[in-house]
Design an enzyme around this catalytic site. Structure first.
Site, PDB file in Angstrom:
ATOM      1  CE  LYS A 137      -1.702   2.705   3.449  1.00 16.86           C
ATOM      2  NZ  LYS A 137      -2.425   3.058   4.686  1.00 16.86           N
ATOM      3  CD  GLU A 178      -4.787   5.057   1.651  1.00 19.42           C
ATOM      4  OE1 GLU A 178      -3.935   4.193   1.929  1.00 19.42           O
ATOM      5  OE2 GLU A 178      -5.456   5.635   2.510  1.00 19.42           O
ATOM      6  CE  LYS A 220      -6.980   2.332   2.709  1.00 11.10           C
ATOM      7  NZ  LYS A 220      -6.406   1.499   3.757  1.00 11.10           N
TER       8      LYS A 220
HETATM    9  P1  13P Z   1      -8.650   4.801   7.973  1.00  7.26           P
HETATM   10  O1  13P Z   1      -9.709   3.809   7.569  1.00  7.26           O
HETATM   11  O2  13P Z   1      -8.525   4.951   9.458  1.00  7.26           O
HETATM   12  O3  13P Z   1      -8.762   6.083   7.232  1.00  7.26           O
HETATM   13  O4  13P Z   1      -7.271   4.156   7.576  1.00  7.26           O
HETATM   14  C1  13P Z   1      -7.122   3.586   6.332  1.00  7.26           C
HETATM   15  C2  13P Z   1      -5.739   3.766   5.868  1.00  7.26           C
HETATM   16  O5  13P Z   1      -5.062   2.805   5.607  1.00  7.26           O
HETATM   17  C3  13P Z   1      -5.214   5.108   5.688  1.00  7.26           C
HETATM   18  O6  13P Z   1      -4.014   5.047   4.988  1.00  7.26           O
END
Ligand code: 13P
Length: 338
Positions: A137, A178, A220
């Site tokens: 990620k 993400e 994401k």
């Molecule tokens: P949250 O669901 O707490 O936003 O965290 C997800 C995440 O991996 C943020 O990088």
């Protein structure tokens, strides 16, 4: 297995109807903040105990297909001496790893930030792979103000995200891409929709430029919501409508899964909104979750650093995992909160 076979096998196991991803990859400063809220010191041993508790939760694999870990956790062991990534894998939950090195201010782009960590990434991935990681990620953040995010930040962040994803795939690691548009601010839901559309369409342009295979990646994103200081809350139906409208415009159908982050929504809100997103017509992607706070908050409260609270904490985690699993199928209702 060839690299392509590895990617295919991992994406097949990660993206399954009714399953989501647990984000347990908080950096040291972030986990310290979460622990402080429940009166726990963030020592290496406390982090190990807590994360070990989560990964040892029986039946977690019924609702969770993968877990994103922080580098430290990859090298830690359960009480019985078993490496935590193996504990997770034998529980049916694929271990993954956060690989970005965090964000910082972007030069000449006031109010915008850029994420770092590309240097030496391929070498790090090879090492993470030997420790059991099969996916990764990388998180970019975008602030919403009247002037942010600017075009330079939108383009530069898309470029690094695409380079990260391409490097992951070359190593047989499935990338979670993400681009987090932050919930902080007083903006409207329409403004959030606009920014998400601009950000995500640029991300896909960059992914194409870098020849990232869309079939073996996961997106994401944030849900499209009003800012948390807006005063006017959106209903789950409004969130679903705006969110799907944006994604239908900019996310190719070749992407197998969209796993939302929770981004500061309460656990119940995050579940309710996900349920609304999955309550209408079927979409080209599996629409699921990759929550950190919205899955873990109740478990952290139940644990509070006390070993004898382990079962209660595991039950709290399993409950949120199960309710979110139902939400991915549009079968959740608030009376299930009990
Ligand atoms: P949250 O669901 O707490 O936003 O965290 C997800 C995440 O991996 C943020 O990088």
């Amino acid at each position: 297995m060839t690299i392509q076979e590895e990617l295919n096998a991992t994406i097949r196991e990660l993206v399954q109807a009714g399953k989501g991803i647990l984000a347990a990859d908080e950096s040291h400063p972030t986990i310290a903040k979460r622990f402080k809220a429940v009166g726990v010191e963030s020592s290496e041993e406390n982090r190990r105990e807590y994360r070990s508790l989560m990964l040892n939760t029986q039946e977690l694999g019924d609702y969770i297909s993968g877990v994103i870990l922080f580098e430290e956790t990859l090298g830690q062991k359960s009480d019985d001496g078993k490496p935590l990534p193996s504990v997770s894998a034998s529980n049916g939950v694929i271990p993954g790893i956060k690989v970005d090195k965090g964000k910082g201010p972007m030069v000449n782009a006031p109010g915008d930030e850029i994420t770092e960590g590309l240097d030496g990434l391929a070498q790090r991935l090879e090492q993470y792979k030997t420790l059991g990681a099969r996916f990764a990620k990388w998180r970019n953040v975008y602030h919403i103000t009247d002037n942010n995010p600017g075009i330079a930040a939108i383009e530069a962040n898309a470029e690094v995200l695409a380079r990260y994803a391409a490097i992951c795939q070359s190593c047989g690691i499935v990338p979670i891409v993400e681009p987090e548009v932050l919930i902080d601010g007083s903006h409207t839901i329409e403004r959030s929709a606009d920014v998400n559309e601009a950000v995500i369409s640029e991300v896909f342009r960059a992914l194409r430029r870098h020849r990232v295979e869309l079939e073996t990646m996961i997106l994401k994103p944030s849900m499209v919501t009003p800012g948390n200081a807006n005063g006017k809350k959106a209903s789950p139906e409004e969130v679903a409508e705006h969110t799907l409208r944006v994604f239908r415009r900019v996310v190719p159908a070749a992407v197998p899964g969209i796993n939302f982050l929770s981004g500061g929504q309460t656990p119940e809100e995050a579940t309710l909104n996900l349920n609304a997103i999955n309550s209408g017509a079927s979409q080209p992607w599996v629409l699921s979750f990759s929550y950190g706070r919205a899955l873990q908050e109740p478990a952290q409260k139940a644990w509070a650093g006390i070993s004898s609270n382990k079962s209660a904490a595991q039950a709290a985690l399993l409950k949120r995992a199960k309710l979110n699993s139902l939400a991915t199928l549009g079968r959740y209702s608030t009376d299930m909160e009990g």
